[in-house]
Design a protein around this motif. Structure first.
Motif, PDB file in Angstrom:
ATOM      1  N   ASN A   1       0.863  -1.189   0.000  1.00  0.00           N
ATOM      2  CA  ASN A   1       0.000   0.000   0.000  1.00  0.00           C
ATOM      3  C   ASN A   1       0.894   1.231   0.000  1.00  0.00           C
ATOM      4  N   TRP A   2       0.282   2.416  -0.123  1.00  0.00           N
ATOM      5  CA  TRP A   2       1.111   3.625  -0.181  1.00  0.00           C
ATOM      6  C   TRP A   2       1.804   3.894   1.140  1.00  0.00           C
ATOM      7  N   GLN A   3       1.205   3.433   2.256  1.00  0.00           N
ATOM      8  CA  GLN A   3       1.823   3.654   3.558  1.00  0.00           C
ATOM      9  C   GLN A   3       3.196   2.980   3.664  1.00  0.00           C
ATOM     10  N   SER A   4       3.368   1.846   2.966  1.00  0.00           N
ATOM     11  CA  SER A   4       4.637   1.118   3.044  1.00  0.00           C
ATOM     12  C   SER A   4       5.794   1.908   2.462  1.00  0.00           C
ATOM     13  N   VAL A   5       5.483   2.871   1.589  1.00  0.00           N
ATOM     14  CA  VAL A   5       6.513   3.749   1.036  1.00  0.00           C
ATOM     15  C   VAL A   5       7.234   4.503   2.151  1.00  0.00           C
ATOM     16  N   PHE A   6       6.507   4.805   3.227  1.00  0.00           N
ATOM     17  CA  PHE A   6       7.091   5.518   4.364  1.00  0.00           C
ATOM     18  C   PHE A   6       7.572   4.559   5.449  1.00  0.00           C
TER      19      PHE A   6
END
Length: 536
Positions: free
Chosen positions: A184-189
């Protein structure tokens, strides 16, 4: 070679001259120090572009507008740019090891907080904190390299350091694509958390503190306030101008305020005993040219890349991973060319490699301006590879020019200048080219819409459609017949292409100006001030 730095021994105790007390084992070893700071720097450079590939997912998940998406990028760049020079001064005063470790730890914690955020406002706030902590570690990394490596090895070290930044910057979209598509996009952070832990552990075990004997002993608080406020006012004006209008009083109020602020800052720096930035540094034409060159390079690169990701995903319909893979030629070329650029700069000096690099960048941005909705992967790969080839020598060479032409006791400030120039350029590039895109879309959309025989839009509908088209999205209402939906998609994508083309041409023009600036650079006069430690 005599050094002007002192270092802390592995245990507690007073600093000793670096030339007389070589580090034992791995602690303080120059090449291991390079690996250690590279891990931390990689996080900051990665976050400059990894978010670009996640922007569409963030926009969709959190219901963000184009302005919100731009702020995810701009808040990070702006915080970095405003704080970098001050952070470099902190490193010069208290030691680069300490500021590096604090920066890495804070950056990792801020990244985790973004991943836990559920609103676009929270994401933007924690991106600011990311930028502030990133500002602590970036100039500290350069200061550690400058103090650790002898002059004859410094260019190669900066070349590898530049390779890490270039590869991380260019590789961000690929890693981001994999994470967004499969997690998900959260994993980018979230990925920054374990990397940050590793960097802190290595930093505690490996890094030694280096401080110049004549390092600053006080802080120019008023200078910090004036410089930070001036930078913020300038970038804020450029970011808000598309919304307020370039001729509006609000826009010019901030622009004039920034000019006045910079003038007051310059005057104050001539009066204070220990200025934040000794203006005598800028008597060095090569150093000043290096700073300008970094700004121009970042405007062309960061501003152009912002729209390329939307082009690949929203116009070509690629998945995040496919979009990242299409940027692989850019990444690969930067990885290959950065150390080669370092070797070339050591041999022939920076002028020819820098001018050649910006020429390649200008040609690549012109090539990107010719891309169409049906352009093939081969054509895109050619221009992306040429862009990587052009950026690599600039990343390495401009860094050497800025840091090498500054005195050793101002290595942190010089590192801050180098990074501030890049981050300000990135923020300006996103803002200015974003304004170019918005203006072109607003200008062309109504005519293209009418030419396609589509129903006339109300002012509110036209505004919403323009915002969607600016990121390559076709504003197709639910339940629209297939034939009409196809026409809307064609109009949206053609209009987006016209905007991206104009923005890319502007970026190419900026790169052409940078070619001329490159000829004002030369090898650093103060490179010999570096450390003379053994174990090389």
């Amino acid at each position: 070679m005599t050094s002007q730095t002192t270092i802390d021994k592995p245990g507690p105790g007073d600093g000793v001259p670096s030339g007389s007390a070589p580090a034992r084992g791995l602690r303080g070893h120059p090449w291991v120090t390079l690996v250690t700071v590279a891990v931390g720097v990689m996080m900051v450079a990665l976050d400059g572009t990894i978010v670009a590939i996640a922007n569409p997912a963030i926009q969709n998940d959190l219901g963000a507008s184009l302005a919100d998406v731009q702020w995810i990028t701009n808040a990070y760049f702006l915080a970095l740019a405003v704080a970098l020079i001050t952070a470099g001064k902190l490193g010069d005063r208290f030691g680069h090891r300490q500021t590096f470790l604090i920066g890495v730890a804070g950056f990792a914690v801020s990244s985790g907080a973004i991943g836990l955020s559920s609103s676009i406002g929270a994401v933007i706030v924690f991106r600011v904190f990311q930028g502030l902590f990133g500002a602590l570690l970036m100039p500290a990394a350069l200061g550690l390299l400058r103090a650790t490596f002898p002059a004859e090895k410094l260019n190669m070290a900066i070349g590898i350091w530049g390779m890490v930044i270039g590869a991380s910057t260019a590789g961000g979209p690929i890693l981001g694509g994999v994470l967004v598509e499969h997690v998900n996009w959260q994993s980018v952070f979230f990925i920054n958390v374990p990397v940050g832990v590793l960097a802190v552990v290595l930093g505690v075990l490996i890094l030694l503190d280096h401080r110049a004997e004549n390092r600053p002993r006080s802080f120019d608080v008023l200078g910090i306030v004036l410089l930070s406020a001036s930078m913020f006012a300038l970038v804020w004006a450029l970011i808000k101008a598309p919304e307020w209008g370039w001729g509006s009083g609000q826009t010019w109020l901030y622009i004039i305020g920034s000019v006045v602020g910079f003038a007051l800052f310059s005057f104050w720096e001539t009066k204070v005993r220990e200025p934040l930035i000794p203006l005598a540094m800028f008597r060095s034409v090569p150093l000043s040219a290096g700073v300008v060159l970094m700004v121009l390079m970042a405007i062309a690169f960061m501003g152009g890349l912002f729209f390329v990701t939307f082009y690949l995903q929203n116009v070509h319909g690629m998945s995040p991973v496919d979009a990242g893979l299409h940027l692989l030629p850019l990444t690969a070329m930067m990885i290959v060319a950065s150390p080669l650029a370092g070797a070339a700069i050591t041999k022939v000096g920076p002028r020819i490699p820098l001018a050649g690099g910006m020429t390649c960048t200008a040609i690549a941005m012109y090539g990107i301006s010719t891309l169409q909705t049906d352009s093939g992967s081969g054509v895109m790969s050619l221009w992306f590879a040429l862009l990587g080839l052009g950026l690599a020598p600039v990343m390495v060479g401009a860094t050497e020019v800025i840091v090498g032409n500054a005195p050793m006791e101002l290595s942190g400030v010089a590192g801050g200048l180098q990074q501030a120039a890049m981050q300000i350029g990135g923020s300006l590039g996103t803002a200015v080219l974003g304004a170019v895109m918005a203006s072109k879309v607003d200008s062309d959309l109504a005519g293209n819409w009418a030419d396609a025989g589509l129903p006339e839009l109300s002012p509110a509908q036209a505004h919403q459609a323009s915002e969607a088209v600016q990121v390559g999205v076709a504003p197709v209402p639910p339940g629209t017949p297939a034939e009409i939906a196809g026409k809307i998609s064609d109009v949206a994508h053609d209009t987006f292409i016209s905007g991206m083309s104009l923005a890319s041409l502007v970026a190419a023009g900026v790169a052409v100006v940078a070619v001329a600036v490159a000829f004002l650079t030369k090898r650093g006069d103060n490179a010999e001030a570096g450390a003379g430690m053994g174990h090389i």
